[in-house]
Each structure stands twice: as structure tokens, then as C-alpha cells.
Motif scaffolding. Structure first.
Motif, PDB file in Angstrom:
ATOM      1  N   TRP A 252       0.872  -1.169   0.000  1.00  0.00           N
ATOM      2  CA  TRP A 252       0.000   0.000   0.000  1.00  0.00           C
ATOM      3  C   TRP A 252       0.907   1.216   0.000  1.00  0.00           C
ATOM      4  O   TRP A 252       1.876   1.264   0.773  1.00  0.00           O
ATOM      5  N   THR A 253       0.600   2.214  -0.834  1.00  0.00           N
ATOM      6  CA  THR A 253       1.529   3.329  -1.015  1.00  0.00           C
ATOM      7  C   THR A 253       0.949   4.709  -0.749  1.00  0.00           C
ATOM      8  O   THR A 253       1.643   5.704  -0.952  1.00  0.00           O
ATOM      9  N   HIS A 254      -0.288   4.816  -0.290  1.00  0.00           N
ATOM     10  CA  HIS A 254      -0.912   6.130  -0.114  1.00  0.00           C
ATOM     11  C   HIS A 254      -1.204   6.376   1.370  1.00  0.00           C
ATOM     12  O   HIS A 254      -1.978   5.650   1.980  1.00  0.00           O
ATOM     13  N   ALA A 255      -0.623   7.426   1.923  1.00  0.00           N
ATOM     14  CA  ALA A 255      -0.729   7.696   3.350  1.00  0.00           C
ATOM     15  C   ALA A 255      -1.914   8.581   3.724  1.00  0.00           C
ATOM     16  O   ALA A 255      -2.211   8.728   4.899  1.00  0.00           O
ATOM     17  N   GLN A 256      -2.580   9.188   2.756  1.00  0.00           N
ATOM     18  CA  GLN A 256      -3.666  10.106   3.076  1.00  0.00           C
ATOM     19  C   GLN A 256      -5.010   9.536   2.629  1.00  0.00           C
ATOM     20  O   GLN A 256      -5.254   9.389   1.433  1.00  0.00           O
ATOM     21  N   GLY A 257      -5.845   9.217   3.592  1.00  0.00           N
ATOM     22  CA  GLY A 257      -7.190   8.750   3.296  1.00  0.00           C
ATOM     23  C   GLY A 257      -7.742   7.875   4.402  1.00  0.00           C
ATOM     24  O   GLY A 257      -6.999   7.383   5.250  1.00  0.00           O
TER      25      GLY A 257
ATOM     26  N   GLY B 262     -10.477   8.007   9.798  1.00  0.00           N
ATOM     27  CA  GLY B 262     -10.120   9.040   8.850  1.00  0.00           C
ATOM     28  C   GLY B 262      -8.840   9.712   9.299  1.00  0.00           C
ATOM     29  O   GLY B 262      -7.781   9.089   9.388  1.00  0.00           O
ATOM     30  N   LEU B 263      -8.947  10.976   9.635  1.00  0.00           N
ATOM     31  CA  LEU B 263      -7.826  11.815  10.049  1.00  0.00           C
ATOM     32  C   LEU B 263      -7.839  11.979  11.556  1.00  0.00           C
ATOM     33  O   LEU B 263      -8.887  12.181  12.158  1.00  0.00           O
ATOM     34  N   TRP B 264      -6.669  11.873  12.184  1.00  0.00           N
ATOM     35  CA  TRP B 264      -6.567  12.294  13.574  1.00  0.00           C
ATOM     36  C   TRP B 264      -5.627  13.489  13.596  1.00  0.00           C
ATOM     37  O   TRP B 264      -4.687  13.570  12.820  1.00  0.00           O
ATOM     38  N   GLY B 265      -5.917  14.415  14.440  1.00  0.00           N
ATOM     39  CA  GLY B 265      -5.191  15.681  14.414  1.00  0.00           C
ATOM     40  C   GLY B 265      -5.903  16.629  13.466  1.00  0.00           C
ATOM     41  O   GLY B 265      -7.043  16.416  13.078  1.00  0.00           O
ATOM     42  N   ASN B 266      -5.228  17.679  13.072  1.00  0.00           N
ATOM     43  CA  ASN B 266      -5.898  18.687  12.244  1.00  0.00           C
ATOM     44  C   ASN B 266      -5.107  19.087  11.008  1.00  0.00           C
ATOM     45  O   ASN B 266      -5.319  20.143  10.456  1.00  0.00           O
ATOM     46  N   ASN B 267      -4.196  18.236  10.557  1.00  0.00           N
ATOM     47  CA  ASN B 267      -3.392  18.548   9.388  1.00  0.00           C
ATOM     48  C   ASN B 267      -3.734  17.571   8.262  1.00  0.00           C
ATOM     49  O   ASN B 267      -3.267  16.435   8.253  1.00  0.00           O
TER      50      ASN B 267
ATOM     51  N   HIS C 232     -13.521  -4.216   3.017  1.00  0.00           N
ATOM     52  CA  HIS C 232     -12.530  -3.238   3.442  1.00  0.00           C
ATOM     53  C   HIS C 232     -12.335  -2.248   2.303  1.00  0.00           C
ATOM     54  O   HIS C 232     -12.130  -2.653   1.157  1.00  0.00           O
ATOM     55  N   GLU C 233     -12.412  -0.990   2.635  1.00  0.00           N
ATOM     56  CA  GLU C 233     -12.227   0.054   1.622  1.00  0.00           C
ATOM     57  C   GLU C 233     -11.145   1.017   2.068  1.00  0.00           C
ATOM     58  O   GLU C 233     -11.202   1.569   3.163  1.00  0.00           O
ATOM     59  N   LEU C 234     -10.160   1.194   1.213  1.00  0.00           N
ATOM     60  CA  LEU C 234      -9.153   2.226   1.390  1.00  0.00           C
ATOM     61  C   LEU C 234      -9.484   3.310   0.380  1.00  0.00           C
ATOM     62  O   LEU C 234      -9.672   3.026  -0.801  1.00  0.00           O
ATOM     63  N   LEU C 235      -9.585   4.539   0.848  1.00  0.00           N
ATOM     64  CA  LEU C 235      -9.901   5.672  -0.022  1.00  0.00           C
ATOM     65  C   LEU C 235      -8.687   6.597  -0.045  1.00  0.00           C
ATOM     66  O   LEU C 235      -8.399   7.264   0.953  1.00  0.00           O
TER      67      LEU C 235
ATOM     68  N   TYR D 290     -11.869  16.289   8.901  1.00  0.00           N
ATOM     69  CA  TYR D 290     -12.295  15.397   7.832  1.00  0.00           C
ATOM     70  C   TYR D 290     -13.272  14.391   8.425  1.00  0.00           C
ATOM     71  O   TYR D 290     -13.029  13.830   9.496  1.00  0.00           O
ATOM     72  N   THR D 291     -14.360  14.149   7.710  1.00  0.00           N
ATOM     73  CA  THR D 291     -15.327  13.124   8.098  1.00  0.00           C
ATOM     74  C   THR D 291     -15.424  12.113   6.961  1.00  0.00           C
ATOM     75  O   THR D 291     -15.728  12.492   5.826  1.00  0.00           O
ATOM     76  N   PRO D 292     -15.150  10.820   7.241  1.00  0.00           N
ATOM     77  CA  PRO D 292     -15.277   9.816   6.179  1.00  0.00           C
ATOM     78  C   PRO D 292     -16.698   9.787   5.620  1.00  0.00           C
ATOM     79  O   PRO D 292     -17.669  10.024   6.346  1.00  0.00           O
ATOM     80  N   PRO D 293     -16.833   9.490   4.328  1.00  0.00           N
ATOM     81  CA  PRO D 293     -18.161   9.458   3.714  1.00  0.00           C
ATOM     82  C   PRO D 293     -18.983   8.267   4.195  1.00  0.00           C
ATOM     83  O   PRO D 293     -18.445   7.278   4.690  1.00  0.00           O
ATOM     84  N   GLY D 294     -20.288   8.377   4.001  1.00  0.00           N
ATOM     85  CA  GLY D 294     -21.191   7.277   4.336  1.00  0.00           C
ATOM     86  C   GLY D 294     -21.782   7.415   5.724  1.00  0.00           C
ATOM     87  O   GLY D 294     -21.526   8.391   6.434  1.00  0.00           O
TER      88      GLY D 294
END
Length: 180
Positions: free
Chosen positions: A35-40, A70-75, A109-112, A170-174
């Protein structure tokens, strides 16, 4: 792939000859080779298959989320995302709700990946699990959705520019996560 693509259900997968037994209240761990994407966000869904896996296609408003990060923190352009954990560990564990009614389920399992501005990349995969236990819980109403189309393509959790200044959340969809 867009949120309305038919492959959103299980990435084009169909019934398989294998399923994994799991006790309600225990963890299920998905494993990736890379897996190569760190944002999502990472989202984990279940879909009941009351008539067995051979007749279970994941169609209809019966999908429900059991886990998400989703995101933890604010960046937003940091690596403080659920997918960053997958990138580091190449696995994700989720607890099957202890009160869940026993039976056959698809687990999805979904990675976005959100690393490209306003160009979400969806990576859904499904497996078959047979939940054991004595629970009777099943979500209803606001927890249930259809896949594809659990969110609109313009949902702020889907189409987002994580590099745009000023956004700090950020709020994950759904729908919300059902915990039992």
C-alpha cells in the motif's frame, strides 16, 4: 472509479468457495501485500447473506459500517490517516460487534486514497465471513446504505483537496459506524 461504479461493491468480485469463521466480539484482520498512499480513510463494512454466499451479491440497502478511521489531528496533508497505518503495517484489524446476529456476511474493506486533489481513488475488497455467537443485533435505519452510491461524488469526504489551506477536519463518507 466513482462512487456509482458497480465495482464499488466488491471490486468486481463474486462468491468464493471459502469463508472464514469468526466469533462476534473478535477481530478480523485484512492483510495487504503493498500500500503506497498515506492520506485517506479506512472503512470496514458488513452485508448480511441470509441465504448463503452463493446468492449474496451485495446489492440493496443492507451495507453497514463497523469500523472507520479518517484523520486524527488537524493537518489534512499529514500522514495522520487510517491509510497511513495500513501503509506502515500492511494490515487492518476490526472488531466484529459482539451483539451482531450470527450468520453469513460479506466483509468489505475500503481504502480511499486522497493524495491527489479532488481525485479520490477507491480500493474496495470483500471476503466472506460466518459470524458465530448468540447476539441478535442488526443495524437499521440511518446505519444502512447501498454500495455503490453510499455517498455522492461531491461529498466532502470523497472530493477533497487535502492541500488546500484552512481545512482542519475530515469526516469519512457514508453512514456512521454501527457498534451494536
Amino acid at each position: 472509479m466513482s462512487v456509482t461504479d458497480a465495482k464499488m461493491t466488491c471490486n468486481g468480485g463474486t462468491s468464493a468457495p471459502l469463508s472464514a469463521p469468526v466469533k462476534a466480539g473478535e477481530n478480523v484482520t485484512a492483510v495487504w501485500k503493498q500500500w503506497t498512499h498515506a492520506q485517506g480513510p479506512v472503512m470496514v463494512w458488513l452485508y448480511p447473506c441470509p441465504n448463503g454466499f452463493s446468492n449474496c451479491d451485495g446489492k440493496g440497502k443492507n451495507w453497514f459500517k463497523i469500523d472507520e478511521m479518517g484523520l486524527w489531528g488537524n493537518n489534512l496533508n499529514s500522514e495522520n490517516w487510517g491509510t497511513a497505518i495500513v501503509m506502515k503495517k500492511l494490515e487492518w484489524s476490526s472488531k466484529i460487534p459482539a451483539s451482531l446476529k450470527p450468520g453469513d456476511y460479506l466483509i468489505r474493506h475500503e481504502l480511499l486514497a486522497l493524495h491527489q486533489a479532488n481525485t479520490p481513488q477507491f480500493y474496495p475488497e470483500c471476503a466472506q465471513i460466518s459470524v458465530q455467537g448468540s447476539g441478535s443485533g442488526m443495524p437499521s435505519g440511518q446505519y444502512l446504505t447501498s454500495i455503490p452510491a453510499y455517498a455522492s461524488q461531491s461529498d466532502p469526504g470523497v472530493t477533497v483537496d487535502i492541500y488546500q489551506g484552512g481545512r482542519t477536519s475530515y469526516t469519512p463518507p457514508g453512514p456512521k459506524v454501527w457498534t451494536g
